[in-house]
Design a protein around this motif. Sequence first.
Motif: not given
Length: 324
Positions: A35, A83, A110-111, A113, A115, A322
């Motif tokens: 990503h 992720r 999880d907290n 992103s 990016q 990105t």
Amino acid sequence: MRAAQVSKLEGPEAIEVVEIAEPAAYPGGVVIDVHAAGVAFPDVLMTRGLYQMKPELPFVVGGEVAGIVREAPEGAQVAAGDRVVALTLLGNALAEVAVVPSQMVFRLPDNVSLQAGAGILFNDLTVHFCLRNRGRLAAGETVLVHGAAGGVGTSTLRMAVALGAGRVVAVVSTEEKAAVARANGATDVVLTDGWLAAVKELTGGRGVDIVLDPVGGDRFTDSIRSLAPAGRLLVVGFTAGEIPTVKVNRLLLKNVEVIGAAWGEWVMTHPGYLTEQWEEVEPLLAAGKIAPPEPVLYPLDRAAEAVASLDNRTAAGKVVVTLR
Ligand SMILES: NC(=O)c1ccc[n+]([C@@H]2O[C@H](COP(=O)([O-])OP(=O)(O)OC[C@H]3O[C@@H](n4cnc5c(N)ncnc54)[C@H](OP(=O)(O)O)[C@@H]3O)[C@@H](O)[C@H]2O)c1
């Protein structure tokens, strides 16, 4: 898949976005739908064939990715759908798919992103290695970092206090970069012009305990002058271009050290070290004790510009491309 590729060693501007075959999966490799991918100064050097690693042409740029696992080998610490962040060390990151050895792939809290995640591993683990392992940072010490609005710089600002520093001083070349340094957690910011005097004043004449130096060049001797007794100057990189030399009598007279810190080299020769590092850094990120990076984002189509921003010194913070 689409990828940012170097086919001639003519600098960042020669990076082209091309359509190429996806990399083949291999035993022990984790297949990742990418990503976002981080850009770092070695990418600049690699586009000119000036880095110690010289992949065959053509090659895909970038050293770290964040994305979703498509396929993982049995026994890996990640599974399909996770992720993750991963190190491609070096090359093969700015592409829609990456295949990475499973020991270089880590689940992202999880907290954070995807990016921001793409800007974590390369710099944060370098800085962790520098401060903990090579610099022997002790609780309450003052850390100074040159090039503080860059990738390694912002990482140092985000992490030093969580790793025990009492104060972290940023050295930057412009007011715009001073704002970036403050936003990333610098307790004090000084401009490159006149930085030594400003730091002496800030520290009441004592100096700093650790200088983390990714810049080198002609400020090196002043960095030694800026150290407090028993201070350590960590040699991390040479973005200024010139590799400095040191008169060792300065070390003797001041009881200070100049220490080399090459994280990639350490990782390659110390199996398991990456995992050890992530086991310390991940909980700090997950608990919000280390803020995630706030990267400057470029779409893949502008990959050349993203890498060029490090070359022409305009990058303000960690640069991330990105892909999805
Ligand atoms: N030793 C290791 O294990 C390790 C690991 C990762 C990276 N590195 C090295 O660390 C260095 C920094 O990497 P990075 O990704 O943080 O780079 P970056 O994001 O481009 O930041 C580098 C900073 O250097 C300063 N600088 C001074 N003179 C410069 C010049 N002539 N051209 C470009 N920048 C200049 C700039 O700050 P000002 O404008 O504020 O001066 C810039 O923000 C590189 O040399 C890289 O190879 C080493």
